[in-house]
Write an enzyme that holds these catalytic residues in place. Sequence first.
Site, PDB file in Angstrom:
ATOM      1  N   LYS A 111     -21.160 104.265  52.116  1.00 37.65           N
ATOM      2  CA  LYS A 111     -21.845 105.558  52.174  1.00 37.65           C
ATOM      3  C   LYS A 111     -22.371 105.829  53.577  1.00 37.65           C
ATOM      4  CE  LYS A 111     -22.914 105.880  47.322  1.00 37.65           C
ATOM      5  NZ  LYS A 111     -23.801 105.168  46.402  1.00 37.65           N
ATOM      6  N   LYS A 194      -5.531 105.956  35.834  1.00 40.40           N
ATOM      7  CA  LYS A 194      -6.782 106.100  35.103  1.00 40.40           C
ATOM      8  C   LYS A 194      -7.241 107.541  35.098  1.00 40.40           C
ATOM      9  CE  LYS A 194     -11.406 104.149  35.243  1.00 40.40           C
ATOM     10  NZ  LYS A 194     -12.379 103.477  36.084  1.00 40.40           N
ATOM     11  N   LYS A 197     -12.378 112.148  37.166  1.00 40.10           N
ATOM     12  CA  LYS A 197     -12.527 113.551  37.574  1.00 40.10           C
ATOM     13  C   LYS A 197     -11.962 113.812  38.961  1.00 40.10           C
ATOM     14  CE  LYS A 197     -17.457 112.458  37.776  1.00 40.10           C
ATOM     15  NZ  LYS A 197     -17.732 111.709  36.555  1.00 40.10           N
TER      16      LYS A 197
END
Length: 328
Positions: A111, A194, A197
């Site tokens: 991040k 898989k 979203k």
Amino acid sequence: MDIVLSGIRPTGNLHLGNYYGAVKSFVKLQDEFNCYFFIADWHSLTTHPKPEDIRRSARTILAEYLACGLDPKKSTIYIQSDVPETIELYLYLNMNAYLGELERVTSFKEKARKQPDNVNAGLLTYPTLMAADILIHRSTKVPVGKDQEQNMEMARLYANRFNNKYGVDYFPIPQSFSLAGRGIKIPGLDGSGKMGKSEGNCIYLYDDPAVIRKKVMRAVTDAGPQAPNSEKPEVIQNLFTLLGAVSSKETYDYFDEKWNDMSIRYGDLKKQLAQDIIDTLTPIRERIAEYSANTELLDRIALEGAEKARVSAAKTLRDVREIIGFRV
Ligand code: TRP
């Protein structure tokens, strides 16, 4: 009895993959354990969301989990920011959390690389907040995916460190609780491994029948079986995995036979699959709509959940304050 706790990231809407991979298992866990489910809205602050987004996303996710069968009578269901006891424990844990070890956490490094202008202290101490979430109820089992393994290790580190520092055996060491054997891994509709979203390959629980039909009919297939009884290539196996989740055994066997004798028509399979997904999701979609339209009810459920959570949290905090040397 084991205390099971799961933190839910309030991002996005639930899809079929979430449902079969985790949420359905959560619903069952409620009958086996003392369960806490909370929406981790403090964690979401690391990226500075707008106030209206914070309010809306917590309610949306609460409505969807309730619609799936999380039951406030069986479990303690709450929103993290309604239980301020968590932050006091977070502060205590932070005093024994070291910069070096926090900087080495992979998700922090990732991040920090992705948002170099916003490497804030909350991001750095994400693992101590997560440890506080877990330890505030002295949880013993935490259902998490592989991506949370390092955070779980940090939680164990901080639980152990607290116990050792004060010479107590107070916090149970929380174990990761794999749902792999309980859930079904739902593949994406685009032939990727898989449903998720980010891949734009998923069916949301609130999708209406027309949308579901369109998405399923567009799912990737191939030219058809090349020999009787052959192994199914991944894109076809994916459709069968979905059938296995939503359809009856008869339906599954019917299409399996058609595959084996090479008479399968993918259009028929998809039509049936779409219908069975619709039948599975319709009651859930209707409940999502009911809860979403009733913010008063949602707020009441959240408030009652927080009251229950605060009883357990306050008890832990009383003990912790006493152990550390503060007045209780
Ligand atoms: N970090 C978890 C995630 O990203 C969410 C979370 C926050 C959590 N606190 C937790 C999970 C405590 C389990 C226990 O999915």
